[in-house]
Motif scaffolding. Structure first.
Motif, PDB file in Angstrom:
ATOM      1  N   SER A  24       0.819  -1.214   0.000  1.00 18.42           N
ATOM      2  CA  SER A  24       0.000   0.000   0.000  1.00 18.42           C
ATOM      3  C   SER A  24       0.855   1.267   0.000  1.00 18.42           C
ATOM      4  O   SER A  24       0.326   2.374   0.011  1.00 18.42           O
ATOM      5  N   GLY A  25       2.197   1.104  -0.011  1.00 18.89           N
ATOM      6  CA  GLY A  25       3.084   2.264  -0.011  1.00 18.89           C
ATOM      7  C   GLY A  25       3.351   2.816   1.374  1.00 18.89           C
ATOM      8  O   GLY A  25       3.749   3.965   1.527  1.00 18.89           O
ATOM      9  N   THR A  26       3.158   2.001   2.387  1.00 17.37           N
ATOM     10  CA  THR A  26       3.404   2.402   3.771  1.00 17.37           C
ATOM     11  C   THR A  26       4.771   1.900   4.213  1.00 17.37           C
ATOM     12  O   THR A  26       5.111   0.738   3.981  1.00 17.37           O
ATOM     13  N   LEU A  27       5.543   2.773   4.836  1.00 24.95           N
ATOM     14  CA  LEU A  27       6.835   2.384   5.399  1.00 24.95           C
ATOM     15  C   LEU A  27       6.555   1.622   6.690  1.00 24.95           C
ATOM     16  O   LEU A  27       6.082   2.196   7.667  1.00 24.95           O
ATOM     17  N   THR A  28       6.822   0.328   6.678  1.00 26.54           N
ATOM     18  CA  THR A  28       6.512  -0.501   7.838  1.00 26.54           C
ATOM     19  C   THR A  28       7.683  -0.622   8.800  1.00 26.54           C
ATOM     20  O   THR A  28       7.486  -0.902   9.978  1.00 26.54           O
ATOM     21  N   ASP A  29       8.913  -0.419   8.291  1.00 27.53           N
ATOM     22  CA  ASP A  29      10.076  -0.470   9.170  1.00 27.53           C
ATOM     23  C   ASP A  29      11.229   0.277   8.535  1.00 27.53           C
ATOM     24  O   ASP A  29      11.338   0.356   7.310  1.00 27.53           O
ATOM     25  N   VAL A  30      12.078   0.845   9.374  1.00 25.39           N
ATOM     26  CA  VAL A  30      13.307   1.503   8.923  1.00 25.39           C
ATOM     27  C   VAL A  30      14.357   1.295  10.003  1.00 25.39           C
ATOM     28  O   VAL A  30      14.071   1.419  11.195  1.00 25.39           O
ATOM     29  N   ILE A  31      15.566   0.946   9.572  1.00 29.26           N
ATOM     30  CA  ILE A  31      16.676   0.729  10.500  1.00 29.26           C
ATOM     31  C   ILE A  31      17.885   1.486   9.974  1.00 29.26           C
ATOM     32  O   ILE A  31      18.328   1.251   8.839  1.00 29.26           O
ATOM     33  N   PHE A  32      18.410   2.405  10.765  1.00 29.67           N
ATOM     34  CA  PHE A  32      19.626   3.137  10.424  1.00 29.67           C
ATOM     35  C   PHE A  32      20.815   2.439  11.067  1.00 29.67           C
ATOM     36  O   PHE A  32      20.745   2.041  12.227  1.00 29.67           O
ATOM     37  N   THR A  33      21.913   2.330  10.334  1.00 31.19           N
ATOM     38  CA  THR A  33      23.165   1.812  10.877  1.00 31.19           C
ATOM     39  C   THR A  33      24.139   2.973  10.940  1.00 31.19           C
ATOM     40  O   THR A  33      24.437   3.601   9.923  1.00 31.19           O
ATOM     41  N   GLY A  34      24.612   3.266  12.150  1.00 33.40           N
ATOM     42  CA  GLY A  34      25.493   4.417  12.357  1.00 33.40           C
ATOM     43  C   GLY A  34      24.667   5.681  12.533  1.00 33.40           C
ATOM     44  O   GLY A  34      23.439   5.657  12.554  1.00 33.40           O
ATOM     45  N   GLY A  35      25.352   6.795  12.676  1.00 31.60           N
ATOM     46  CA  GLY A  35      24.668   8.069  12.815  1.00 31.60           C
ATOM     47  C   GLY A  35      24.347   8.424  14.256  1.00 31.60           C
ATOM     48  O   GLY A  35      24.781   7.760  15.191  1.00 31.60           O
ATOM     49  N   CYS A  36      23.581   9.466  14.436  1.00 31.89           N
ATOM     50  CA  CYS A  36      23.203   9.986  15.758  1.00 31.89           C
ATOM     51  C   CYS A  36      22.017   9.175  16.287  1.00 31.89           C
ATOM     52  O   CYS A  36      20.874   9.394  15.877  1.00 31.89           O
ATOM     53  N   ASN A  37      22.292   8.254  17.166  1.00 36.21           N
ATOM     54  CA  ASN A  37      21.316   7.271  17.605  1.00 36.21           C
ATOM     55  C   ASN A  37      19.988   7.871  18.068  1.00 36.21           C
ATOM     56  O   ASN A  37      18.925   7.438  17.635  1.00 36.21           O
ATOM     57  N   GLY A  38      20.034   8.863  18.928  1.00 36.65           N
ATOM     58  CA  GLY A  38      18.788   9.442  19.447  1.00 36.65           C
ATOM     59  C   GLY A  38      17.955  10.098  18.364  1.00 36.65           C
ATOM     60  O   GLY A  38      16.734   9.882  18.281  1.00 36.65           O
ATOM     61  N   ASN A  39      18.596  10.890  17.510  1.00 39.68           N
ATOM     62  CA  ASN A  39      17.865  11.547  16.424  1.00 39.68           C
ATOM     63  C   ASN A  39      17.271  10.533  15.456  1.00 39.68           C
ATOM     64  O   ASN A  39      16.133  10.678  15.001  1.00 39.68           O
ATOM     65  N   LEU A  40      18.040   9.502  15.143  1.00 38.53           N
ATOM     66  CA  LEU A  40      17.562   8.510  14.185  1.00 38.53           C
ATOM     67  C   LEU A  40      16.455   7.644  14.778  1.00 38.53           C
ATOM     68  O   LEU A  40      15.542   7.226  14.057  1.00 38.53           O
ATOM     69  N   GLN A  41      16.490   7.405  16.073  1.00 38.71           N
ATOM     70  CA  GLN A  41      15.370   6.711  16.723  1.00 38.71           C
ATOM     71  C   GLN A  41      14.108   7.561  16.620  1.00 38.71           C
ATOM     72  O   GLN A  41      13.010   7.040  16.400  1.00 38.71           O
ATOM     73  N   GLY A  42      14.280   8.865  16.784  1.00 31.27           N
ATOM     74  CA  GLY A  42      13.136   9.777  16.668  1.00 31.27           C
ATOM     75  C   GLY A  42      12.559   9.787  15.267  1.00 31.27           C
ATOM     76  O   GLY A  42      11.333   9.698  15.087  1.00 31.27           O
ATOM     77  N   ILE A  43      13.418   9.882  14.255  1.00 27.76           N
ATOM     78  CA  ILE A  43      12.959   9.856  12.863  1.00 27.76           C
ATOM     79  C   ILE A  43      12.235   8.539  12.591  1.00 27.76           C
ATOM     80  O   ILE A  43      11.142   8.527  12.016  1.00 27.76           O
ATOM     81  N   THR A  44      12.838   7.433  13.018  1.00 22.40           N
ATOM     82  CA  THR A  44      12.244   6.117  12.814  1.00 22.40           C
ATOM     83  C   THR A  44      10.849   6.048  13.428  1.00 22.40           C
ATOM     84  O   THR A  44       9.896   5.588  12.798  1.00 22.40           O
ATOM     85  N   SER A  45      10.721   6.516  14.645  1.00 19.54           N
ATOM     86  CA  SER A  45       9.432   6.483  15.343  1.00 19.54           C
ATOM     87  C   SER A  45       8.382   7.332  14.621  1.00 19.54           C
ATOM     88  O   SER A  45       7.214   6.952  14.545  1.00 19.54           O
ATOM     89  N   LEU A  46       8.805   8.464  14.087  1.00 18.20           N
ATOM     90  CA  LEU A  46       7.863   9.363  13.417  1.00 18.20           C
ATOM     91  C   LEU A  46       7.402   8.845  12.050  1.00 18.20           C
ATOM     92  O   LEU A  46       6.248   9.024  11.684  1.00 18.20           O
ATOM     93  N   VAL A  47       8.307   8.216  11.288  1.00 17.76           N
ATOM     94  CA  VAL A  47       7.951   7.828   9.919  1.00 17.76           C
ATOM     95  C   VAL A  47       7.374   6.419   9.812  1.00 17.76           C
ATOM     96  O   VAL A  47       6.697   6.119   8.833  1.00 17.76           O
ATOM     97  N   ARG A  48       7.615   5.575  10.784  1.00 18.66           N
ATOM     98  CA  ARG A  48       7.080   4.214  10.720  1.00 18.66           C
ATOM     99  C   ARG A  48       5.555   4.296  10.684  1.00 18.66           C
ATOM    100  O   ARG A  48       4.928   4.955  11.503  1.00 18.66           O
ATOM    101  N   GLY A  49       4.969   3.643   9.683  1.00 19.98           N
ATOM    102  CA  GLY A  49       3.516   3.656   9.517  1.00 19.98           C
ATOM    103  C   GLY A  49       3.012   4.751   8.599  1.00 19.98           C
ATOM    104  O   GLY A  49       1.822   4.794   8.292  1.00 19.98           O
ATOM    105  N   MET A  50       3.904   5.630   8.123  1.00 22.92           N
ATOM    106  CA  MET A  50       3.506   6.703   7.200  1.00 22.92           C
ATOM    107  C   MET A  50       3.558   6.221   5.761  1.00 22.92           C
ATOM    108  O   MET A  50       4.344   5.343   5.417  1.00 22.92           O
ATOM    109  N   LYS A  51       2.757   6.844   4.918  1.00 22.71           N
ATOM    110  CA  LYS A  51       2.818   6.601   3.478  1.00 22.71           C
ATOM    111  C   LYS A  51       4.122   7.196   2.946  1.00 22.71           C
ATOM    112  O   LYS A  51       4.552   8.275   3.376  1.00 22.71           O
ATOM    113  N   THR A  52       4.732   6.495   1.998  1.00 26.65           N
ATOM    114  CA  THR A  52       6.029   6.944   1.483  1.00 26.65           C
ATOM    115  C   THR A  52       5.935   8.298   0.785  1.00 26.65           C
ATOM    116  O   THR A  52       6.859   9.107   0.900  1.00 26.65           O
TER     117      THR A  52
END
Length: 88
Positions: A24-52
């Motif tokens: 359906s074009g929904t981002l069901t999961d995203v995993i970042f390797t490396g980077g700023c852990n706290g910020n990337l956890q926040g981005i992941t939490s916000l975009v998971r379940g959103m339409k691409t």
């Protein structure tokens, strides 16, 4: 059916982004390797379940300081690459 893709980032502290997009074009999961852990956890939490298309319209082109890209921008590139692979 769900598409899963690992994208090698360019120009950011994170090295890889793994995305999972359902039919359906929904981002069901995203995993970042490396980077700023706290910020990337926040981005992941916000975009998971959103339409691409919504993610792309909100995050595409965001820059990190003097860099021409950012982790959110690279996420958009990962999504675009995943969606293009579906067209092949």
């Amino acid at each position: 059916m769900t598409k899963r893709h690992i994208y090698k980032t360019q120009g950011t502290c994170s090295q890889f982004i793994e995305v999972e997009i359902d039919d359906s074009g929904t981002l069901t999961d995203v995993i970042f390797t490396g980077g700023c852990n706290g910020n990337l956890q926040g981005i992941t939490s916000l975009v998971r379940g959103m339409k691409t298309d919504e993610i792309l319209s909100r995050l595409n082109g965001i820059r990190c300081g003097y860099k021409n890209t950012s982790c959110p921008d690279q996420l958009c590139r990962a999504i675009e690459e995943t969606l293009k692979s579906d067209e092949k």
